[in-house]
Design a protein around this motif. Structure first.
Motif, PDB file in Angstrom:
ATOM      1  N   TYR A 159      44.363  34.629  28.841  1.00 41.19           N
ATOM      2  CA  TYR A 159      43.290  35.358  29.519  1.00 41.19           C
ATOM      3  C   TYR A 159      42.823  34.499  30.680  1.00 41.19           C
ATOM      4  CZ  TYR A 159      38.398  36.688  30.390  1.00 41.19           C
ATOM      5  OH  TYR A 159      37.214  37.036  30.985  1.00 41.19           O
ATOM      6  N   GLU A 160      42.528  35.148  31.805  1.00 41.53           N
ATOM      7  CA  GLU A 160      42.109  34.397  32.985  1.00 41.53           C
ATOM      8  C   GLU A 160      40.999  35.140  33.707  1.00 41.53           C
ATOM      9  OE1 GLU A 160      43.890  32.652  37.212  1.00 41.53           O
ATOM     10  OE2 GLU A 160      45.106  33.959  35.961  1.00 41.53           O
ATOM     11  N   MET A 161      40.063  34.358  34.259  1.00 39.15           N
ATOM     12  CA  MET A 161      39.000  34.912  35.095  1.00 39.15           C
ATOM     13  C   MET A 161      39.114  34.310  36.485  1.00 39.15           C
ATOM     14  SD  MET A 161      34.885  34.491  34.654  1.00 39.15           S
ATOM     15  CE  MET A 161      35.105  32.710  34.613  1.00 39.15           C
ATOM     16  N   LYS A 162      39.011  35.159  37.514  1.00 38.81           N
ATOM     17  CA  LYS A 162      39.060  34.698  38.896  1.00 38.81           C
ATOM     18  C   LYS A 162      37.848  35.259  39.640  1.00 38.81           C
ATOM     19  CE  LYS A 162      43.108  36.622  39.299  1.00 38.81           C
ATOM     20  NZ  LYS A 162      44.431  37.105  39.811  1.00 38.81           N
ATOM     21  N   VAL A 163      37.406  34.552  40.685  1.00 44.41           N
ATOM     22  CA  VAL A 163      36.277  35.023  41.473  1.00 44.41           C
ATOM     23  C   VAL A 163      36.651  35.032  42.950  1.00 44.41           C
ATOM     24  CG1 VAL A 163      35.236  32.706  41.661  1.00 44.41           C
ATOM     25  CG2 VAL A 163      33.801  34.744  41.948  1.00 44.41           C
ATOM     26  N   THR A 176      25.553  38.774  50.077  1.00 47.18           N
ATOM     27  CA  THR A 176      27.005  38.866  50.013  1.00 47.18           C
ATOM     28  C   THR A 176      27.384  39.369  48.632  1.00 47.18           C
ATOM     29  OG1 THR A 176      29.093  37.715  50.458  1.00 47.18           O
ATOM     30  CG2 THR A 176      27.425  36.502  49.204  1.00 47.18           C
ATOM     31  N   LYS A 177      28.663  39.706  48.470  1.00 50.25           N
ATOM     32  CA  LYS A 177      29.087  40.291  47.195  1.00 50.25           C
ATOM     33  C   LYS A 177      30.203  39.481  46.575  1.00 50.25           C
ATOM     34  CE  LYS A 177      29.657  44.781  45.016  1.00 50.25           C
ATOM     35  NZ  LYS A 177      29.617  46.245  45.231  1.00 50.25           N
ATOM     36  N   PHE A 178      30.049  39.187  45.298  1.00 49.08           N
ATOM     37  CA  PHE A 178      31.072  38.510  44.513  1.00 49.08           C
ATOM     38  C   PHE A 178      31.854  39.545  43.698  1.00 49.08           C
ATOM     39  CE2 PHE A 178      28.242  34.831  45.064  1.00 49.08           C
ATOM     40  CZ  PHE A 178      29.177  33.869  45.425  1.00 49.08           C
ATOM     41  N   TYR A 179      33.146  39.249  43.512  1.00 46.30           N
ATOM     42  CA  TYR A 179      34.008  40.065  42.663  1.00 46.30           C
ATOM     43  C   TYR A 179      34.646  39.157  41.619  1.00 46.30           C
ATOM     44  CZ  TYR A 179      33.576  43.540  46.373  1.00 46.30           C
ATOM     45  OH  TYR A 179      33.081  44.422  47.301  1.00 46.30           O
ATOM     46  N   VAL A 180      34.420  39.465  40.358  1.00 45.79           N
ATOM     47  CA  VAL A 180      34.993  38.697  39.261  1.00 45.79           C
ATOM     48  C   VAL A 180      36.084  39.539  38.610  1.00 45.79           C
ATOM     49  CG1 VAL A 180      34.539  37.486  37.096  1.00 45.79           C
ATOM     50  CG2 VAL A 180      32.776  37.552  38.879  1.00 45.79           C
ATOM     51  N   HIS A 181      37.272  38.972  38.505  1.00 48.94           N
ATOM     52  CA  HIS A 181      38.405  39.662  37.899  1.00 48.94           C
ATOM     53  C   HIS A 181      38.700  39.038  36.534  1.00 48.94           C
ATOM     54  CE1 HIS A 181      39.852  41.841  41.595  1.00 48.94           C
ATOM     55  NE2 HIS A 181      39.002  40.969  42.112  1.00 48.94           N
ATOM     56  N   CYS A 182      38.681  39.840  35.496  1.00 47.03           N
ATOM     57  CA  CYS A 182      39.048  39.401  34.154  1.00 47.03           C
ATOM     58  C   CYS A 182      40.424  39.981  33.838  1.00 47.03           C
ATOM     59  CB  CYS A 182      38.032  39.884  33.123  1.00 47.03           C
ATOM     60  SG  CYS A 182      36.363  39.303  33.427  1.00 47.03           S
ATOM     61  N   CYS A 183      41.386  39.125  33.533  1.00 50.25           N
ATOM     62  CA  CYS A 183      42.774  39.559  33.390  1.00 50.25           C
ATOM     63  C   CYS A 183      43.342  39.089  32.058  1.00 50.25           C
ATOM     64  CB  CYS A 183      43.642  38.982  34.512  1.00 50.25           C
ATOM     65  SG  CYS A 183      42.947  39.181  36.166  1.00 50.25           S
ATOM     66  N   THR A 184      44.029  39.988  31.380  1.00 44.55           N
ATOM     67  CA  THR A 184      44.727  39.607  30.155  1.00 44.55           C
ATOM     68  C   THR A 184      46.217  39.501  30.418  1.00 44.55           C
ATOM     69  OG1 THR A 184      44.777  41.942  29.546  1.00 44.55           O
ATOM     70  CG2 THR A 184      43.080  40.580  28.531  1.00 44.55           C
ATOM     71  N   GLY A 185      46.893  38.694  29.603  1.00 46.61           N
ATOM     72  CA  GLY A 185      48.334  38.584  29.673  1.00 46.61           C
ATOM     73  C   GLY A 185      49.006  39.810  29.079  1.00 46.61           C
ATOM     74  N   GLN A 186      50.310  39.804  29.146  1.00 47.70           N
ATOM     75  CA  GLN A 186      51.094  40.971  28.723  1.00 47.70           C
ATOM     76  C   GLN A 186      51.106  41.183  27.217  1.00 47.70           C
ATOM     77  OE1 GLN A 186      55.123  40.999  30.284  1.00 47.70           O
ATOM     78  NE2 GLN A 186      55.851  41.610  28.278  1.00 47.70           N
ATOM     79  N   TYR A 187      50.849  40.131  26.450  1.00 47.96           N
ATOM     80  CA  TYR A 187      51.174  40.177  25.033  1.00 47.96           C
ATOM     81  C   TYR A 187      50.001  40.448  24.095  1.00 47.96           C
ATOM     82  CZ  TYR A 187      55.280  37.792  26.924  1.00 47.96           C
ATOM     83  OH  TYR A 187      56.375  37.465  27.665  1.00 47.96           O
ATOM     84  N   ASP A 188      48.757  40.239  24.558  1.00 51.51           N
ATOM     85  CA  ASP A 188      47.642  40.209  23.619  1.00 51.51           C
ATOM     86  C   ASP A 188      46.468  41.056  24.074  1.00 51.51           C
ATOM     87  OD1 ASP A 188      48.720  38.103  21.775  1.00 51.51           O
ATOM     88  OD2 ASP A 188      48.636  36.920  23.624  1.00 51.51           O
TER      89      ASP A 188
END
Length: 289
Positions: A159-163, A176-188
């Motif tokens: 799992y990864e979080m990016k801003v 200003t505006k922030f965007y936070v992306h929460c990403c899961t891997g393919q398997y879980d």
């Protein structure tokens, strides 16, 4: 001093997702690796190189070369995990290619990361690669009697979080505006995902500016803390949260002051029942004029 050198550029983080072997499933995370070759000498050099990719890394082709020495690309050979050779890692090499005098060549190709280590030359067959495990890359360049070596490492993630942010600079009174992306891997599946954003003193959260209502917003030691409950993310899912912040109109520190938005997140990997913490940050430069 060596005239011919080699270096590897690998991503800091790699989200797991390499597809099932021999399937057409598109990986959820495709990343680019760069290998740089330099010849600072005044004469052409005949060189050979080999690079061992991290265990679990799958080679996804898409070679490209920036630089004058096309012979390097034409001599490339890729050996994937192979029982006959007894190797668990993908190996890329080329023999007897020419590096031009004063040249720099950058070789790029795509990779993805499996969920499990390769053992016995069978891809994705070993123990699960832990969250935040180091994936190591190595390369060696041979020129006559001279050998130059390098290494790089990436961090494996379930799992990864990016801003990201709309701006790099901000003036007092501006938003200003922030965007936070929460990403899961393919398997879980990732469940009980939460995010915490900590804004440096001077930055304030703009109420009702977020597409997901925060669980709470409060002040702590002069900083603004924002918390969200994101819920559950399915495999290969990306959830985006956008929210606005404002620099106080009375902020009077000198121009060039850096104000940071520090974020941390965590979730539970639903198949392994382990926590998968992630963190990142973004700095805004204050402009007073």
């Amino acid at each position: 001093m060596k005239e011919c050198t080699i270096s590897i550029d690998a991503p800091d983080k790699i989200l797991k997702g390499a597809g099932i072997p021999d399937s057409s499933f598109v990986p959820s995370g495709i990343y680019n690796i760069k290998i740089k070759f330099s010849n600072t000498g005044e004469n052409s050099k005949i060189c050979s190189f080999s690079s061992t990719l991290g265990n679990g890394i799958r080679y996804l082709k898409n070679f490209s070369l920036e630089g004058p020495d096309e012979s390097l690309k034409s001599k490339l050979i890729v050996v994937e995990p192979n029982a006959l050779l007894g190797n668990n890692n993908c190996i890329i090499f080329a023999n007897n290619f020419i590096l031009s005098p004063g040249s720099t060549n950058v070789l790029s190709f795509n990779v993805a990361l499996c969920d499990r280590y390769t053992t016995g030359s069978v891809e994705n067959s070993g123990d699960k690669i832990p969250h935040k495990e180091k994936i190591n890359f190595f390369a060696h360049l041979i020129e006559g009697e001279n050998v130059d070596s390098c290494s790089a490492s990436s961090s494996a993630h379930d799992y990864e979080m990016k801003v990201m942010c709309q701006e790099e600079n901000i003036k007092p009174g501006e938003t200003t505006k922030f965007y936070v992306h929460c990403c899961t891997g393919q398997y879980d599946v990732a469940r009980s995902v939460y995010i915490r954003s900590i804004l440096d003193d001077g930055l304030e959260f703009v109420a009702d500016s977020c597409n997901l209502e925060p669980r709470n917003v409060y002040k702590f030691n002069g900083k603004t803390v924002i918390k969200w409950d994101v819920g559950t993310l399915q495999p290969s899912e990306t959830r985006r949260i956008g929210y606005m912040v404002k620099l106080r109109s009375d902020f009077n520190k000198e121009s060039g002051t850096m104000l940071r938005n520090k974020l941390n997140s965590n979730c539970i990997n639903n198949s392994e029942y382990t926590q998968c913490p992630s963190s990142c940050s973004y700095s805004l430069r204050v402009i007073n004029t």
